[in-house]
Design a protein around this motif. Structure first.
Motif, PDB file in Angstrom:
ATOM      1  N   LEU A  51       0.828  -1.203   0.000  1.00 33.34           N
ATOM      2  CA  LEU A  51       0.000   0.000   0.000  1.00 33.34           C
ATOM      3  C   LEU A  51       0.862   1.253   0.000  1.00 33.34           C
ATOM      4  CD1 LEU A  51      -2.744   1.510   0.357  1.00 33.34           C
ATOM      5  CD2 LEU A  51      -2.448   1.202   2.823  1.00 33.34           C
ATOM      6  N   TYR A  52       1.895   1.277   0.849  1.00 32.78           N
ATOM      7  CA  TYR A  52       2.683   2.500   1.026  1.00 32.78           C
ATOM      8  C   TYR A  52       3.922   2.572   0.134  1.00 32.78           C
ATOM      9  CZ  TYR A  52      -0.287   3.952   4.845  1.00 32.78           C
ATOM     10  OH  TYR A  52      -1.374   4.368   5.586  1.00 32.78           O
ATOM     11  N   SER A  53       4.156   1.537  -0.667  1.00 33.59           N
ATOM     12  CA  SER A  53       5.290   1.587  -1.593  1.00 33.59           C
ATOM     13  C   SER A  53       4.876   2.139  -2.952  1.00 33.59           C
ATOM     14  CB  SER A  53       5.904   0.186  -1.766  1.00 33.59           C
ATOM     15  OG  SER A  53       4.958  -0.695  -2.365  1.00 33.59           O
ATOM     16  N   GLN A  54       3.623   2.513  -3.098  1.00 33.71           N
ATOM     17  CA  GLN A  54       3.119   3.058  -4.355  1.00 33.71           C
ATOM     18  C   GLN A  54       2.014   4.060  -4.054  1.00 33.71           C
ATOM     19  OE1 GLN A  54       0.423   0.158  -6.489  1.00 33.71           O
ATOM     20  NE2 GLN A  54       1.099  -1.242  -4.872  1.00 33.71           N
ATOM     21  N   ASP A  55       1.489   4.658  -5.098  1.00 35.16           N
ATOM     22  CA  ASP A  55       0.330   5.530  -4.955  1.00 35.16           C
ATOM     23  C   ASP A  55      -0.808   4.689  -4.364  1.00 35.16           C
ATOM     24  OD1 ASP A  55      -2.020   6.947  -5.327  1.00 35.16           O
ATOM     25  OD2 ASP A  55      -1.465   7.724  -7.293  1.00 35.16           O
ATOM     26  N   PRO A  56      -1.342   5.051  -3.173  1.00 32.28           N
ATOM     27  CA  PRO A  56      -2.415   4.252  -2.575  1.00 32.28           C
ATOM     28  C   PRO A  56      -3.610   4.060  -3.503  1.00 32.28           C
ATOM     29  CG  PRO A  56      -1.614   5.883  -1.020  1.00 32.28           C
ATOM     30  CD  PRO A  56      -0.976   6.201  -2.330  1.00 32.28           C
ATOM     31  N   ASN A  57      -3.848   5.051  -4.351  1.00 35.23           N
ATOM     32  CA  ASN A  57      -4.996   4.949  -5.253  1.00 35.23           C
ATOM     33  C   ASN A  57      -4.768   3.875  -6.318  1.00 35.23           C
ATOM     34  OD1 ASN A  57      -6.324   7.222  -3.980  1.00 35.23           O
ATOM     35  ND2 ASN A  57      -4.712   8.450  -4.915  1.00 35.23           N
ATOM     36  N   VAL A  58      -3.516   3.697  -6.728  1.00 37.43           N
ATOM     37  CA  VAL A  58      -3.181   2.623  -7.674  1.00 37.43           C
ATOM     38  C   VAL A  58      -3.389   1.273  -6.998  1.00 37.43           C
ATOM     39  CG1 VAL A  58      -1.319   1.557  -9.006  1.00 37.43           C
ATOM     40  CG2 VAL A  58      -1.565   4.060  -8.984  1.00 37.43           C
ATOM     41  N   PHE A  59      -2.984   1.175  -5.739  1.00 40.05           N
ATOM     42  CA  PHE A  59      -3.157  -0.064  -4.975  1.00 40.05           C
ATOM     43  C   PHE A  59      -4.626  -0.470  -4.947  1.00 40.05           C
ATOM     44  CE2 PHE A  59      -4.199  -2.070  -0.889  1.00 40.05           C
ATOM     45  CZ  PHE A  59      -3.327  -3.156  -0.871  1.00 40.05           C
ATOM     46  N   PHE A  60      -5.495   0.467  -4.557  1.00 41.36           N
ATOM     47  CA  PHE A  60      -6.919   0.146  -4.456  1.00 41.36           C
ATOM     48  C   PHE A  60      -7.555  -0.099  -5.825  1.00 41.36           C
ATOM     49  CE2 PHE A  60      -6.633   2.742  -0.387  1.00 41.36           C
ATOM     50  CZ  PHE A  60      -6.659   1.632   0.437  1.00 41.36           C
ATOM     51  N   ALA A  61      -7.178   0.697  -6.825  1.00 41.13           N
ATOM     52  CA  ALA A  61      -7.755   0.543  -8.163  1.00 41.13           C
ATOM     53  C   ALA A  61      -7.373  -0.809  -8.767  1.00 41.13           C
ATOM     54  CB  ALA A  61      -7.307   1.681  -9.064  1.00 41.13           C
ATOM     55  N   THR A  62      -6.123  -1.233  -8.538  1.00 40.92           N
ATOM     56  CA  THR A  62      -5.670  -2.535  -9.047  1.00 40.92           C
ATOM     57  C   THR A  62      -6.470  -3.658  -8.412  1.00 40.92           C
ATOM     58  OG1 THR A  62      -3.433  -1.656  -9.373  1.00 40.92           O
ATOM     59  CG2 THR A  62      -3.672  -4.060  -9.313  1.00 40.92           C
ATOM     60  N   LYS A  63      -6.694  -3.556  -7.110  1.00 47.14           N
ATOM     61  CA  LYS A  63      -7.491  -4.561  -6.401  1.00 47.14           C
ATOM     62  C   LYS A  63      -8.926  -4.597  -6.935  1.00 47.14           C
ATOM     63  CE  LYS A  63      -4.635  -5.916  -3.044  1.00 47.14           C
ATOM     64  NZ  LYS A  63      -4.283  -7.323  -2.789  1.00 47.14           N
ATOM     65  N   GLN A  64      -9.484  -3.428  -7.169  1.00 53.24           N
ATOM     66  CA  GLN A  64     -10.857  -3.367  -7.645  1.00 53.24           C
ATOM     67  C   GLN A  64     -10.988  -4.012  -9.023  1.00 53.24           C
ATOM     68  OE1 GLN A  64     -12.469   0.589  -7.996  1.00 53.24           O
ATOM     69  NE2 GLN A  64     -14.546  -0.125  -8.419  1.00 53.24           N
ATOM     70  N   ARG A  65     -10.018  -3.743  -9.910  1.00 47.83           N
ATOM     71  CA  ARG A  65     -10.073  -4.354 -11.251  1.00 47.83           C
ATOM     72  C   ARG A  65      -9.969  -5.869 -11.173  1.00 47.83           C
ATOM     73  NH1 ARG A  65      -6.895   0.193 -12.667  1.00 47.83           N
ATOM     74  NH2 ARG A  65      -4.964  -1.010 -12.380  1.00 47.83           N
ATOM     75  N   ARG A  66      -9.194  -6.356 -10.232  1.00 49.29           N
ATOM     76  CA  ARG A  66      -8.978  -7.802 -10.126  1.00 49.29           C
ATOM     77  C   ARG A  66     -10.126  -8.526  -9.431  1.00 49.29           C
ATOM     78  NH1 ARG A  66      -3.561 -10.809  -7.664  1.00 49.29           N
ATOM     79  NH2 ARG A  66      -4.281 -12.944  -8.050  1.00 49.29           N
ATOM     80  N   TYR A  67     -10.642  -7.927  -8.351  1.00 49.38           N
ATOM     81  CA  TYR A  67     -11.604  -8.639  -7.510  1.00 49.38           C
ATOM     82  C   TYR A  67     -13.029  -8.101  -7.578  1.00 49.38           C
ATOM     83  CZ  TYR A  67      -7.296 -10.441  -5.371  1.00 49.38           C
ATOM     84  OH  TYR A  67      -6.080 -11.026  -5.152  1.00 49.38           O
ATOM     85  N   GLY A  68     -13.224  -6.908  -8.102  1.00 48.43           N
ATOM     86  CA  GLY A  68     -14.553  -6.323  -8.141  1.00 48.43           C
ATOM     87  C   GLY A  68     -14.731  -5.244  -7.088  1.00 48.43           C
ATOM     88  N   ASP A  69     -15.978  -4.860  -6.830  1.00 47.68           N
ATOM     89  CA  ASP A  69     -16.274  -3.734  -5.947  1.00 47.68           C
ATOM     90  C   ASP A  69     -16.216  -4.086  -4.462  1.00 47.68           C
ATOM     91  OD1 ASP A  69     -16.604  -2.121  -8.119  1.00 47.68           O
ATOM     92  OD2 ASP A  69     -18.798  -2.213  -8.115  1.00 47.68           O
ATOM     93  N   ILE A  70     -16.117  -5.382  -4.137  1.00 45.85           N
ATOM     94  CA  ILE A  70     -16.002  -5.823  -2.745  1.00 45.85           C
ATOM     95  C   ILE A  70     -14.802  -6.753  -2.652  1.00 45.85           C
ATOM     96  CG2 ILE A  70     -17.172  -6.901  -0.792  1.00 45.85           C
ATOM     97  CD1 ILE A  70     -19.820  -6.482  -2.267  1.00 45.85           C
ATOM     98  N   PHE A  71     -13.814  -6.393  -1.866  1.00 49.12           N
ATOM     99  CA  PHE A  71     -12.639  -7.257  -1.740  1.00 49.12           C
ATOM    100  C   PHE A  71     -12.013  -7.100  -0.359  1.00 49.12           C
ATOM    101  CE2 PHE A  71     -11.376  -3.282  -3.747  1.00 49.12           C
ATOM    102  CZ  PHE A  71     -10.250  -2.892  -3.046  1.00 49.12           C
ATOM    103  N   LYS A  72     -11.241  -8.104   0.026  1.00 42.53           N
ATOM    104  CA  LYS A  72     -10.606  -8.086   1.343  1.00 42.53           C
ATOM    105  C   LYS A  72      -9.102  -7.850   1.198  1.00 42.53           C
ATOM    106  CE  LYS A  72      -9.717 -13.069   1.930  1.00 42.53           C
ATOM    107  NZ  LYS A  72     -10.281 -13.653   0.700  1.00 42.53           N
ATOM    108  N   THR A  73      -8.515  -7.327   2.266  1.00 36.48           N
ATOM    109  CA  THR A  73      -7.072  -7.156   2.348  1.00 36.48           C
ATOM    110  C   THR A  73      -6.712  -7.074   3.822  1.00 36.48           C
ATOM    111  OG1 THR A  73      -5.166  -5.830   1.624  1.00 36.48           O
ATOM    112  CG2 THR A  73      -7.158  -4.634   2.187  1.00 36.48           C
ATOM    113  N   HIS A  74      -5.428  -6.877   4.112  1.00 36.89           N
ATOM    114  CA  HIS A  74      -4.963  -6.767   5.487  1.00 36.89           C
ATOM    115  C   HIS A  74      -3.932  -5.645   5.514  1.00 36.89           C
ATOM    116  CE1 HIS A  74      -3.090  -7.749   9.346  1.00 36.89           C
ATOM    117  NE2 HIS A  74      -4.075  -8.590   9.601  1.00 36.89           N
ATOM    118  N   ILE A  75      -4.313  -4.501   6.086  1.00 39.35           N
ATOM    119  CA  ILE A  75      -3.407  -3.353   6.131  1.00 39.35           C
ATOM    120  C   ILE A  75      -3.429  -2.722   7.514  1.00 39.35           C
ATOM    121  CG2 ILE A  75      -3.530  -2.803   3.664  1.00 39.35           C
ATOM    122  CD1 ILE A  75      -5.557  -0.610   4.346  1.00 39.35           C
TER     123      ILE A  75
END
Length: 470
Positions: A51-75
């Motif tokens: 999350l903090y090694s890149q633009d946080p918005n890229v992190f979330f957008a990449t996750k959304q494209r891969r998993y959809g509008d609901i996804f889990k993570t651990h931060i």
């Protein structure tokens, strides 16, 4: 008599059977529900480093494209469910808000104060929100237009010259003074100076590593927080001695009584004052910095805003008369620029909530204790709701956005109570900026940094000069 006893026994058995059946169905329902898709990363640290090694918005957008509008993570040491749809945001923040409590790291709560309204829900939150909203409502802040105008002009005049200023840091000074104005009215200068000095120390330690080793930003911030309480206690005591009924935020908090006739403690008042200062400064300053950059980058739009504001300027006989509340309500082009800046920058990218019980949403299980994060920025930058979302285009707000697709100040019972004051500050600042001054951005004109709010690189270094009035 025996029949009555028999009926009572039967009713008890039926009740127990219903409870077992209900609980089994509830348990079976949760067992059928599954966790949202996603990756939890490494043990304990999860995906915090990613999350903090890149633009946080890229992190979330990449996750959304891969998993959809609901996804889990651990931060940040917490299992989280991310929600990137308007429907999900509405579910968490509005329709089922009682299932999700506001949550912040304990270190953050300690700095602001545990009695600050945005750490609570229920009756206490409802009462405090009503008290804070009153002096920040349109009816109240309309009386602050002239005072905010004086602060804006004074700040802009101080920027003029051959010097290069850090726009964001200068905007923060203005927002802090506006916050002081709304909270205390005309506060004596030595109190303003002491509050500003200690709040600055507190702010530097807010996002630092929480250690009490002497000399660290965190330890210094704890000491500054204690001094802030002492300063506020003195101000409160003096206000009580005057026995005056003021309509500013401090006056409302001091004169408030609950149903039992009890007043707020000094600690409760101090925590909520610091909470308002915290909420008012960086966020508003960030947006005003972006407004300046967006106007700088679009000369045609800047000319349109100038024309609108020059007309108001001339009607006030070239600032011989102050701006009026009515005039700030009639700046359609500038207001759309403010709205588009709020969308593009999305200063509040997401908000934290915590599930107070197991919650099922769209077939997915959100376990009790998990953090839930509606992703405002992902929604604001979704092409399904805003065409060509990476383009700065104020005209898109000529029609109202669809419900829950535009939430720059959050939504529901925990939305920002000071949003009207923030927008007023932006409009007044923009009026004086474009009617009296010109500016150029120095150095790199692209790039974003996070601290934690997104701002232009290096706070947008710029040089200002006064325009000729001839």
């Amino acid at each position: 008599m025996e029949n009555v006893v028999l009926i009572c026994v039967l009713m008890t058995l039926l009740h127990l059977l219903w409870q077992v059946f209900f609980r089994k169905n509830k348990r079976d329902s949760h067992e059928r529900a599954k966790l949202p898709p996603g990756s939890m990363g490494w043990p304990y640290i999860g995906e915090t480093l990613q999350l903090y090694s890149q633009d946080p918005n890229v992190f979330f957008a990449t996750k959304q494209r891969r998993y959809g509008d609901i996804f889990k993570t651990h931060i940040l040491g917490c299992p989280c469910v991310m929600l990137a749809s308007p429907e999900a945001a509405r579910f968490v923040l509005v329709t089922q808000s009682h299932l999700f409590k506001p949550t912040y790291p304990k270190s953050k709560e300690k700095f602001i104060g545990p009695s600050a309204l945005f750490f609570h829900q229920g009756d206490y939150h409802f009462r405090m929100r009503k008290l804070v909203q009153g002096p920040l409502s349109p009816d109240a802040i309309r009386n602050l237009v002239t005072d905010i105008e004086v602060l804006a002009v004074s700040a802009l005049e101080s920027w003029v010259g051959n010097k290069v200023i850090n726009t964001f840091q200068e905007m923060k000074k203005i927002s802090f003074e506006v916050g002081i104005l709304a909270i205390f009215g005309r506060l004596e200068s030595h109190y303003r100076k002491e509050l500003k000095k200690n709040y600055s120390i507190l702010e530097k330690g807010y996002n630092s590593f929480p250690t009490k080793i002497p000399g660290t930003p965190y330890k210094k911030a704890l000491s500054a927080r204690k001094r802030l309480s002492e300063i506020l206690s003195t101000i409160i005591r003096e206000r009580k001695e005057k026995r005056s009924i003021e309509k500013d935020l401090l006056g409302c908090l001091l004169n408030a009584k609950d149903d039992k006739g009890e007043v707020l403690t000094e600690g409760q008042i101090a925590d909520n004052i610091i909470g308002v200062l915290f909420a008012a400064q960086d966020t508003t300053a960030s947006v005003m910095t972006w407004i300046l950059k967006y106007l700088h980058d679009d000369p045609k739009l800047l000319e349109a805003v100038k024309a609108e504001q020059k007309a108001i300027y001339m009607s006030n006989e070239e600032a011989h008369h102050p701006l009026t509340w009515t005039q700030t309500r009639n700046m359609p082009i500038t207001y759309k620029v403010v709205l588009e800046s709020l969308r593009m920058a999305s200063i509040i990218s997401f908000t934290f909530r915590e599930a107070v019980t197991d919650v099922e949403y769209k077939g997915y299980l959100i376990p009790k204790g998990w953090k839930v994060m509606p992703l405002f920025r992902n929604i604001h930058h979704n092409p399904d709701f805003f065409s060509n979302p990476q383009k700065f285009d104020p005209s898109r707000f000529e029609t109202a956005p669809k419900p829950y697709t535009f939430m720059p100040f959050g939504s529901g019972v925990h939305s920002c109570p000071g949003y009207d004051l923030a927008k007023l500050e932006m409009l007044i600042m923009t009026h004086h900026l474009v009617t009296k001054f010109s500016w150029e951005v120095v150095g790199s004109q692209s790039g974003i940094q996070y601290g934690p709010f997104p701002i232009p690189l290096q706070g947008l270094p710029a040089r200002f000069w006064r325009e000729s009035t001839s």
